[in-house]
Structures are given as structure tokens and as C-alpha cells.
Motif scaffolding. Structure first.
Motif, short mmCIF file in Angstrom:
data_model
loop_
_atom_site.label_atom_id
_atom_site.label_comp_id
_atom_site.label_asym_id
_atom_site.label_seq_id
_atom_site.Cartn_x
_atom_site.Cartn_y
_atom_site.Cartn_z
N LYS A 126 172.59 108.38 16.92
CA LYS A 126 171.72 108.52 15.75
C LYS A 126 170.93 107.24 15.50
O LYS A 126 169.71 107.29 15.25
N ASP A 158 166.84 106.96 15.90
CA ASP A 158 165.94 106.46 14.85
C ASP A 158 165.07 105.33 15.39
O ASP A 158 163.88 105.22 15.04
N ARG A 199 160.90 105.74 15.25
CA ARG A 199 160.12 104.92 14.33
C ARG A 199 159.04 104.09 15.02
O ARG A 199 158.24 103.44 14.37
N TYR A 231 157.46 110.17 14.86
CA TYR A 231 158.43 110.03 13.77
C TYR A 231 159.15 111.36 13.56
O TYR A 231 158.52 112.40 13.39
N ARG A 232 160.46 111.31 13.63
CA ARG A 232 161.33 112.47 13.44
C ARG A 232 161.30 113.45 14.62
O ARG A 232 161.86 114.55 14.53
#
Length: 380
Positions: free
Chosen positions: A204, A208, A212, A218-219
Motif C-alpha cells: 500500500k 501510493d 502520487r 493518481y489513484r
């Protein structure tokens, strides 16, 4: 040993290569920092638990790596990320201050005893690595460089590194490849097994880090993971396979840490060289994850997300019979997620348009028809 587990050493050693990519340095940079740090630690006669903390802190010292290199934010963000990992809590402070100097000229202005010893060791090991690339095995040049640091580091750390530099075997091993074998012989931490939950904590954090890097991605990994979680449930995969697919989805774009952000964010068509640079990310993902013992399935499913059934994909050009159902599912899921997202050169597509393209790829022999149909039932 209960359930699926991976050794702490294996996971952190492998993922440290991703940090090397993010820092735009060479593969095994973090391992070299660990090697030098441990050599200094030995000279300082640090106890076993401190040596182990030094080892893992050195491997993860660049976890705050970012595209815009600012030492303050690099250290601050790295320390914050460490909070989300199943590692020793002392590592937060070590990472936070690993660019401080004894004279207060570092990003936080810490001086003397305000700087943790392990931060100081990692810092000087990092500087040594930079100088080694310039002077190679010329110990006299390295010793002259070291004299310039008298006011920057404590005398006992300087003296310890001086003794290390004079060790011909240390200098010889520094250029030996594959380097992890050197590090493994120099130091073996106690065996600690990470559970699936702890592995997921790492994946995780690194997911991220990947997402980023660009407002356009993003995501992305988060979105893909959500889709994969849903589809593996619908397709009645067992719990272990579902968990492994979850990790693979989070880490599938790990290799993009090695792709220039200007290319990722480019408005307009990529030229041939830029396209090649982007396509390298899948092989980078493979190179990193394949270093982790016990990650065989995760490595395959993560690194094969751009393979096509007709053999026209990358990085390996595998055809249908050499691709597992899980890899085929990852490919369909990744393409769908990407089509629905904004990119520098286009807006995110409607659901209907995305499925038209997926259907065309099925007709072209690129995607699995059965998986596409299961996908269509769930999302169209």
C-alpha cells in the motif's frame, strides 16, 4: 509458520530496488549504503539489535524519494511513510535526520548529539557511495575526501569509516555483482516472517508512492486494486490467490518509478524513444519483485499486465498459452482502469467507449473473451 508469509529481509531488500529507481540511481544503491553502514557499525561495536535496525533503516533510507529533490521534504515524507510500515518505530527518527550534519548545516539544523547515531552513519555511507563512483578503489583519494568532513561528522564515525576504507577486502567487494550476495555474506539479520497483512502494508505504501508521481495516475493503482478485488471474488478465486492478486495490482506499476515524470505527463504522442522508456516499466517491475523469495505468483501477475494473447504485448511478448488466467485478468482490468482515467493527451473515456475498445481488442486476439464477458457483466 501459518498461512502465506515472506521473510522481512526478502521483502525490504527487494523493494529497496524500487527506491533506487525512484532516486534515479543504480540498482543496489540502497544495498551498498547498508553494506557500508554495517561496516561502520561493526567498527563502532554496535550491539545486535542496533545493527539490525541500522541494516533495515539503510535499505529504506530513500523511501521519501520524490521527483522534485528537496532534502527537507525528502526526509520528512520518508519519516511519515515509515509510520505506515511494520518496522521498528525508531526508524522514523533515523530516516527523518539522515541528511543532518554535526555543524547544523542539514535541512533541519540539528547539531551534535541531537542527531541519532544511525542517521549519521547512513548519511556518511551515502556520501561515501557518491564519492566511490568518482574515485573507485583509490583509497588515497577517498581518505583525502574524508578529511574534508571533519567538522561535518563526529570523530568516532569518521575514524570508523577511515578504517573501513583501508580494508582492501571491503573495497574489492564494493564493486562485486550481484551485490546482494555480498551483503548477504556480510550480514544476516534474524529471521522474521511477515504475514499477508504486513506485506499489504508495504504494498500500500509503495502503491501510493507510484500513484502520487502524476496527477494523471493518481489513484490508478488503488482503482485497479478495487477492480481486481471485485473480479477475483466474482470468479470464485480462493482467499490466498485473491490476496496475492491484491498485492500484484498494488505493485503492478512499481517500475514506473524509473520512468521520467516528463514522459508520463507529456501532452501529445510519445516518440519512439519515449515509448520504449515507458514500456521498460513492466520489466523493471519484474526485476524488482523477482528478487523477493516467495513472490513468484505476485511477480508474474504484476509484471505481465501489458502482455497480450496474440504475443504483441510487453515486456516478454508472451502468447496466450504462456499466460495464466490471473495475468489475463490483470491485463483487462488495467486497460479498463486506464481508459476510464484522464491522461495528458485525452480525457477519461465513458464506460461505453471503454468497452467498445475492449471488445475491439478481444476481436483482435489481444484479450481473453471469457474474462471480457465476465467483466462486461459486472461493469457495463
Amino acid at each position: 509458520m501459518k498461512g502465506y508469509q515472506v521473510q522481512k529481509r526478502e521483502l525490504i531488500k527487494g523493494l529497496s530496488l524500487a527506491l533506487d529507481l525512484a532516486e534515479k540511481t543504480y540498482f543496489s544503491h540502497s544495498q551498498h549504503i547498508a553494506y557500508t553502514s554495517l561496516a561502520i557499525g561493526n567498527k563502532l561495536k554496535l550491539n545486535a539489535s542496533t545493527m539490525e535496525l541500522l541494516y533495515y533503516s539503510a535499505l529504506l533510507h530513500d523511501i521519501g524519494a520524490g521527483e522534485q529533490y528537496n532534502l527537507y521534504s525528502h526526509c520528512k515524507h520518508g519519516s511519515q511513510m515509515i509510520k505506515n510500515l511494520p518496522v521498528e518505530h525508531q526508524m522514523q527518527e533515523i530516516i527523518l535526520y539522515h541528511h543532518e550534519f554535526m555543524d547544523g548545516s542539514g535541512p533541519f539544523g540539528r547539531k551534535g548529539g541531537e542527531i541519532p547515531l544511525l542517521s549519521e552513519i547512513i548519511h556518511i555511507a551515502n556520501l561515501f557511495d557518491n564519492q566511490f563512483s568518482v574515485f573507485s578503489s583509490k583509497s588515497d583519494k577517498l581518505l583525502l575526501w574524508l578529511k574534508e568532513l571533519d567538522k561535518k561528522f563526529s570523530c568516532h564515525v569518521i575514524d570508523a569509516l577511515r578504517t573501513v576504507i583501508l580494508d582492501e577486502n571491503f573495497i574489492k567487494r564494493y564493486t562485486t555483482q550481484p551485490f546482494f550476495n555480498v551483503l548477504k555474506k556480510a550480514y544476516t539479520p534474524k529471521i522474521i516472517w511477515y504475514s499477508m497483512h504486513e506485506i499489504n502494508q508495504f504494498s500500500k505504501v509503495f502503491s501510493d508512492m507510484i500513484d502520487r508521481r502524476s496527477k494523471f495516475t493518481y489513484r490508478h493503482s488503488l482503482g485497479l486494486t478495487s477492480i481486481v478485488d471485485h473480479m477475483t471474488k466474482i470468479m470464485s478465486y480462493d482467499d490466498l490467490t485473491r490476496d496475492k492478486m491484491h498485492i500484484a495490482a498494488q505493485l503492478h506499476d512499481l517500475g514506473k518509478l524509473g520512468v521520467d515524470k516528463q514522459i508520463i505527463d507529456k501532452v501529445g504522442k510519445l516518440d519512439t524513444e519515449e515509448r520504449k522508456a515507458v514500456e521498460k516499466h513492466a520489466s523493471y517491475t519484474y526485476d524488482i519483485l523477482s528478487q523477493i523469495d516467495g513472490f513468484d505468483d505476485i511477480t508474474r501477475w504484476a509484471s505481465q499486465h501489458h502482455e497480450k494473447l496474440n504475443g504483441r504485448g510487453y515486456p516478454f511478448g508472451l502468447s496466450s498459452e504462456k499466460l495464466s488466467e490471473q495475468s489475463k485478468l490483470m491485463t483487462v482490468s488495467d486497460i479498463y482502469q486506464a481508459l476510464r482515467e484522464d491522461r495528458p493527451y485525452r480525457k477519461g473515456m465513458s464506460n461505453e467507449k471503454a468497452f467498445i475498445i475492449l471488445n475491439e481488442m478481444v476481436d483482435d486476439g489481444a484479450l481473453d473473451a471469457d474474462i471480457y464477458e465476465s467483466f462486461r457483466v459486472e461493469f457495463l
